[in-house]
Scaffold this motif. Structure first.
Motif, PDB file in Angstrom:
ATOM      1  N   ILE A   1       0.837  -1.197   0.000  1.00 36.00           N
ATOM      2  CA  ILE A   1       0.000   0.000   0.000  1.00 36.00           C
ATOM      3  C   ILE A   1       0.877   1.255   0.000  1.00 36.00           C
ATOM      4  O   ILE A   1       0.629   2.208  -0.758  1.00 36.00           O
TER       5      ILE A   1
ATOM      6  N   LYS B   1       1.086   4.115  -2.969  1.00 33.79           N
ATOM      7  CA  LYS B   1       0.878   5.544  -2.704  1.00 33.79           C
ATOM      8  C   LYS B   1       2.054   6.365  -3.236  1.00 33.79           C
ATOM      9  O   LYS B   1       1.852   7.432  -3.831  1.00 33.79           O
TER      10      LYS B   1
ATOM     11  N   LEU C   1      -6.773   5.270  -3.628  1.00 32.34           N
ATOM     12  CA  LEU C   1      -6.760   3.818  -3.426  1.00 32.34           C
ATOM     13  C   LEU C   1      -8.051   3.361  -2.756  1.00 32.34           C
ATOM     14  O   LEU C   1      -8.623   2.321  -3.126  1.00 32.34           O
TER      15      LEU C   1
ATOM     16  N   ALA D   1      -3.656  -1.893  -4.391  1.00 31.96           N
ATOM     17  CA  ALA D   1      -2.250  -1.485  -4.384  1.00 31.96           C
ATOM     18  C   ALA D   1      -1.428  -2.355  -5.326  1.00 31.96           C
ATOM     19  O   ALA D   1      -0.564  -1.866  -6.061  1.00 31.96           O
TER      20      ALA D   1
ATOM     21  N   VAL E   1      -2.034  -1.182  -8.848  1.00 37.45           N
ATOM     22  CA  VAL E   1      -1.317   0.071  -9.131  1.00 37.45           C
ATOM     23  C   VAL E   1       0.166  -0.201  -9.384  1.00 37.45           C
ATOM     24  O   VAL E   1       0.774   0.354 -10.321  1.00 37.45           O
TER      25      VAL E   1
END
Length: 424
Positions: A377, A381, A399, A414, A417
């Motif tokens: 995560i 970010k 998210l 996550a 991404v």
């Protein structure tokens, strides 16, 4: 004890146990740091809550009586706790540090950088010179930097039982922090009488991710902390009802702005009750560290005694009836005739230590799954921040929205991404 008389393999086994003891003593200091930080996070969460309430009151929708005085007292308490943390960190910085503490120390440096922003932020709150949502975001960034230190403390722990409790503490602190964010978001929405669709989505996301954090906490916490949390959950119906009410509001269907005070009071009581859970986890950490250090010191003393007997026997100073780890006289041949008893004892010691270390590694790997999710995560970010120029909070909210829209966990989003944006 003259270690030159001890066979080299046994000398290194003894050195390994000393290294383990040193690691446990270092871990005890790291756990103490996590406990100090949990107290500071709690103090800042209370300060953030009343800062938010004070700023919303300044808009004229809520009564202002008593908020400034309460906030001033909470600021004073937070300053005191921060001073205690800084004194502890000063001692930590002066002590010799192992190379595996580099990430932890780097996180501490960043957290101190963020803490230095507090005096200016407090002046702006006192002067009512910034919006409530901006103040909330800045407090949240400071608190997040402290939680990152606790995460690194958990990630660097090498004892399975201690790591389990650190993971429980970290996830509970994360859930409690999300609760604080939901309290602030609820006050902002209720103050104006309704929630916009993005605000509703954020409220839903905060509630969902709190549940996830508390679920992970429940996997690793001990019984007394779990029972305390269960009692808090049983008293949560008023908060749940107000959550549902918030989702039904609109610009055409407004509610009385005075409900923001009720929401704040209900949620503050809930968050204050959570502090007892953190205290129980802190006590468990202290007990576990103390127990493991005492246990390892005793094992080291026992092993030193055994090795001293080997040294005496090897030098001819010992009587013939010296017993090995298999409880046979050292000078008595084994029944199966395989090797000397001394050689067999050395092998048994090495085998026992290797198996124990393997069991420790296996237990650590089973615990660290929750930490790996946090790493994914955080990496996602960072990718969003670097690619799109977002703030940390905006990246986290993106998210969260993707997780809610797709019915996925935050860790799954996550991972997507990371797959899409690659390494940064």
């Amino acid at each position: 004890m003259a270690e030159r008389h001890i066979p080299p393999p046994l000398r290194f086994l003894l050195a390994a146990r000393r290294s383990e003891l040193h690691g446990l003593e270092s871990l005890a200091v790291t756990c103490e740091l996590a406990v100090h930080l949990s107290a500071l996070v709690h103090a800042l969460q209370k300060e953030r809550g009343y800062s938010n309430l004070t700023l919303c009151s300044a808009q004229g929708r809520l009564p202002q009586e008593g908020h400034e005085q309460t906030l001033a007292a909470l600021v004073q308490d937070a300053v005191r706790v921060e001073a205690e943390v800084r004194r502890f960190l000063d001692g930590l910085a002066a002590a010799p540090q192992a190379s595996d503490k580099a990430r932890l120390l780097n996180c501490i440096a960043y957290a101190l950088f963020r803490l230095d922003e507090l005096p200016g932020l407090r002046r702006q709150v006192r002067d009512v010179s910034l919006p409530a949502d901006e103040a909330d975001a800045r407090y949240t960034q400071i608190i997040s930097s402290l939680l990152a230190v606790v995460f690194e403390a958990a990630d660097s722990a090498l004892d399975p039982a201690v790591t389990r409790t650190l993971v429980a503490l970290l996830n509970f602190m994360q859930g409690k922090e999300l609760s604080g964010q939901e309290r602030a978001a609820g006050v902002i929405g209720l103050t104006k009488g309704y929630f916009t669709e993005p605000q509703k989505a954020r409220m839903l996301g905060l509630a969902a991710h709190q549940a996830r954090s508390f679920d992970v906490y429940a996997q690793y916490a001990q019984d007394d902390a779990l029972q305390c949390w269960d009692r808090i959950l049983q008293q949560g119906q008023p908060v749940e009802r107000m959550r549902d009410m918030a989702q039904r509001t609109s610009s055409e269907q407004r509610v009385d702005g005075a409900l923001a005070e009720l929401w704040f009071d209900l949620y503050t009581a809930r968050i204050d009750a959570m502090r007892e859970v953190e205290s129980l986890l802190a006590q468990a950490l202290a007990r576990q560290c103390e127990h493991r250090i005492a246990e390892t010191r005793q094992e080291l003393a026992d092993r030193q005694l055994l090795l001293a007997r080997y040294a005496d026997h090897a030098s001819g100073r010992a009587p013939s009836m010296v017993f090995s780890v298999q409880s046979r006289p050292v000078d008595t041949p084994p029944a199966d005739g395989v090797g000397s008893v001394l050689e067999r004892s050395i092998l048994e010691l090495m085998r026992e230590q290797t198996l124990r270390m393997q069991r420790t590694d296996d237990a650590l790997n089973s615990v660290r799954g929750a930490l790996e999710e946090r790493k994914r995560i955080d990496r996602a970010k960072r990718l969003l921040i670097n690619r799109y120029g977002l703030t940390e909070q905006a990246a986290h909210e993106r998210l969260q929205r993707a997780a809610m829209d797709g019915g996925l966990s935050l860790a799954d989003v996550a991972r997507q991404v990371i797959d899409q944006l690659g390494s940064d």
